[in-house]
Design an enzyme around this catalytic site. Sequence first.
Site, PDB file in Angstrom:
ATOM      1  CG  ASP A   1     -34.202  15.719 -58.296  1.00  0.00           C
ATOM      2  OD1 ASP A   1     -34.804  14.369 -57.977  1.00  0.00           O
ATOM      3  OD2 ASP A   1     -34.341  15.814 -59.638  1.00  0.00           O
TER       4      ASP A   1
ATOM      5  CG  ASP B   1     -37.569  10.418 -62.455  1.00  0.00           C
ATOM      6  OD1 ASP B   1     -38.206  11.291 -62.113  1.00  0.00           O
ATOM      7  OD2 ASP B   1     -36.310  10.386 -62.072  1.00  0.00           O
TER       8      ASP B   1
HETATM    9  C1  DGJ Z   1     -34.670  12.768 -61.363  1.00  0.00           C
HETATM   10  C2  DGJ Z   1     -34.952  12.008 -60.130  1.00  0.00           C
HETATM   11  O1  DGJ Z   1     -35.774  12.774 -59.124  1.00  0.00           O
HETATM   12  C3  DGJ Z   1     -33.637  11.628 -59.229  1.00  0.00           C
HETATM   13  O2  DGJ Z   1     -33.876  11.227 -57.996  1.00  0.00           O
HETATM   14  C4  DGJ Z   1     -32.954  10.503 -60.232  1.00  0.00           C
HETATM   15  O3  DGJ Z   1     -34.055   9.592 -60.269  1.00  0.00           O
HETATM   16  C5  DGJ Z   1     -32.812  10.934 -61.536  1.00  0.00           C
HETATM   17  N1  DGJ Z   1     -34.030  11.538 -62.068  1.00  0.00           N
HETATM   18  C6  DGJ Z   1     -32.056   9.894 -62.520  1.00  0.00           C
HETATM   19  O4  DGJ Z   1     -32.154  10.350 -63.666  1.00  0.00           O
END
Ligand code: DGJ
Length: 729
Positions: A548, A478
């Site tokens: 997200d 990420d």
């Molecule tokens: C952003 C990601 O896109 C989410 O799926 C998750 O992993 C969060 N970060 C965790 O902080």
Amino acid sequence: MSIIERHPDHFLLKAGGASYVLHVVREKYLAHAHWGSPLRAWKGANAPRFTDRSFSPNPAGSTDRTFSLDTLRQEYPGSGRTDFRSPAFEVQFADGSTVVDLFFAGASVVPGKPSLEGLPSTHADQPGAVETLQVLLTDALSGLSVALSYSAFRDYPVVTRSVRFTNAGKQPVTLRRALSFSLDLEGEGYSWLQLSGAHIRERQVVERALTAGTVSVESRRGASSHQQNPFVAVLGPGADEDHGEVFGFNLAYSGNFVSLAEVDQFGITRVQSGINPFDFAWKLEPGESFQTPEGILAYSHQGLGALSRTFHRFYQDHLCRGPHVLRERPILINNWEATYFQFNQKKLEAIVDKARPLGIELFVLDDGWFGHRDNDKTSLGDWTVDPKKLPGGMGALADKVHAQGMKFGLWFEPEMVSQDSDLYRAHPDWCLHVEGRSRSTSRDQLVLDLSRPEVCSYIVDSVTKILDSGKIDYVKWDMNRHLTEVGSAGRGADRQRETAHRHLLGLYGVLEAITTQYPEILFESCSGGGGRFDPGMLYYMPQVWTSDNTDAVCRLEIQWGTSLAYPPVTMGGHVSAVPNHQVHRITPLETRADAAMVGNFGYELDPLRFTEEETLAVTRINAWYKAHRAVLQFGDFYRIKSPFDGVSAAWMTVSRDRSLAVLFYFQILARPNVGQVVLRVKGLDADKTYTVEGGGISVRCSGDELMGVGLRMPELLGDFQSLRLTLQS
Ligand code: DGJ
């Protein structure tokens, strides 16, 4: 048969179903003649006709008033020498001057495709699948040389381009702009398509007519970004999803980029893409070279749909790497939206125990397992397991998951550091910053300075330590903020403007080291969802967390837009809880599943809260997905009805042998007393007979009828309804 033909005054590249022609004008200028429809030969039918044009100056002076670079279609135009349009490059010499005369100095054709030092790039392992033309341009006065590379692929209407600058002079040279390609298209009535958006609203399709002047999309955020994507397309007059000429462009780069089109005074459309010149400069000492990222140019004469399918297969065959590319991807469950930071071993084990009998195959532990990360303000950089949450360590949890017959995956965000971390306390200068100025935070975190080798080594060591501590089958990588105060304590004033690109090179080096050391781990890239959905990241990691935003209705648009440029199998789609956590919409479970099945499928919710009915439904959905995932992940994708044009949407995937297809239809909003929907199916074999089943439909029809006449959809009652049909021959 060779892919690239060398003729005395031109080069003809025959890339499966498309041709590219460049020619040398007046023995020194490298000009563009053609990109698009396939040619057997080029005899110069459209060779330039030179005329005296007012206000287009003449580099040869009064000896020739008809020749100007301002009117020539060029392959890699500069500035300051009669061309006033957007330059592909700009350099500054030690004396402060910026004028360059890049003249043709030779060319060679090599089999295959050399890789690009330190950068992601397309590749071909099969002999004969690609050939590369390298054209050398030199500036006699300064000693600067520029090598243009063109790789033409035998089986795809694709040419990739990149550029290498070498300072063979005696003085330093500074690159101020170094784009990856420039293409001067002739013709009228083009339109432009871009994928723009925001966090949780990525890759919305935006189209506009190209008229005199410049249109551009760019990122200055240090990542390719949610806001813009380097993919753009230029559509010929009348082109649409299924018809007409379309030129697609993308860039294998994950940082600041620009993709632009300038329509000049004579209607020539110059398309360019590369590293964004914003906040960029690169010093070349004598003997040093600079390599640009790779631009990817694809052509279709059958609309956007065919262009997308070219990109989809091409990326699977020639961009993504590793054993997972062609392997079926597991159904996963990720604990993020189920628990956020509030979990312990017991809770995770309960999720795993419940998930396995449902048919879920991979459990992913998301953010919160390291340092003392009970919220997003702390611990990034400290990649050691929090013993409060996981007393047995990562190995014990991984064993427990495997004992249940599931695979185990783990989340990391290695490019970042929290100010509240042991790493930051030990190395406060390891983040991007400018001495004497405050450091802007975003999500309470700072960006590690990956332009420094010691920082990259720290990341590789700390991540691999965890990967070695248990059986880990999957990694979600990420990246949750964009770059500010882009400066580095690692280099002098004359090289500070190199930092953003050096940071990217550092990241690519880290990814190369880790992904090649663990080829059996399935890596998924993520940047707050789809903030780095670009060919650069796909080179290292064959799938991406698309957004997200897990709301089924929003996902229709996000996934439709993403599919223009990227293969469905690279898109992660997950069923999440309702009310949805991003937009608070309530949609039926089946609709959420149908939307998430666009590529590789999973869940982002707490199965411990399932009702009996949901448990049965999820078990049924998973069994169905497994039976059809080969076609969903690796079939050919056809867009049928755009969610951007009305209140319904449809897409379908067809197996390569066209014996099986799956069609998804979504009724976003119900409307009273309207006409019935008939969908013209695509991609079938006209001569085969298909049994169509699902949603109360059961008919046997030939492919020509389904494609030519269409299939009447049943009436769906209510908002957010969906239908999943199989077409089996
Ligand atoms: C952003 C990601 O896109 C989410 O799926 C998750 O992993 C969060 N970060 C965790 O902080």
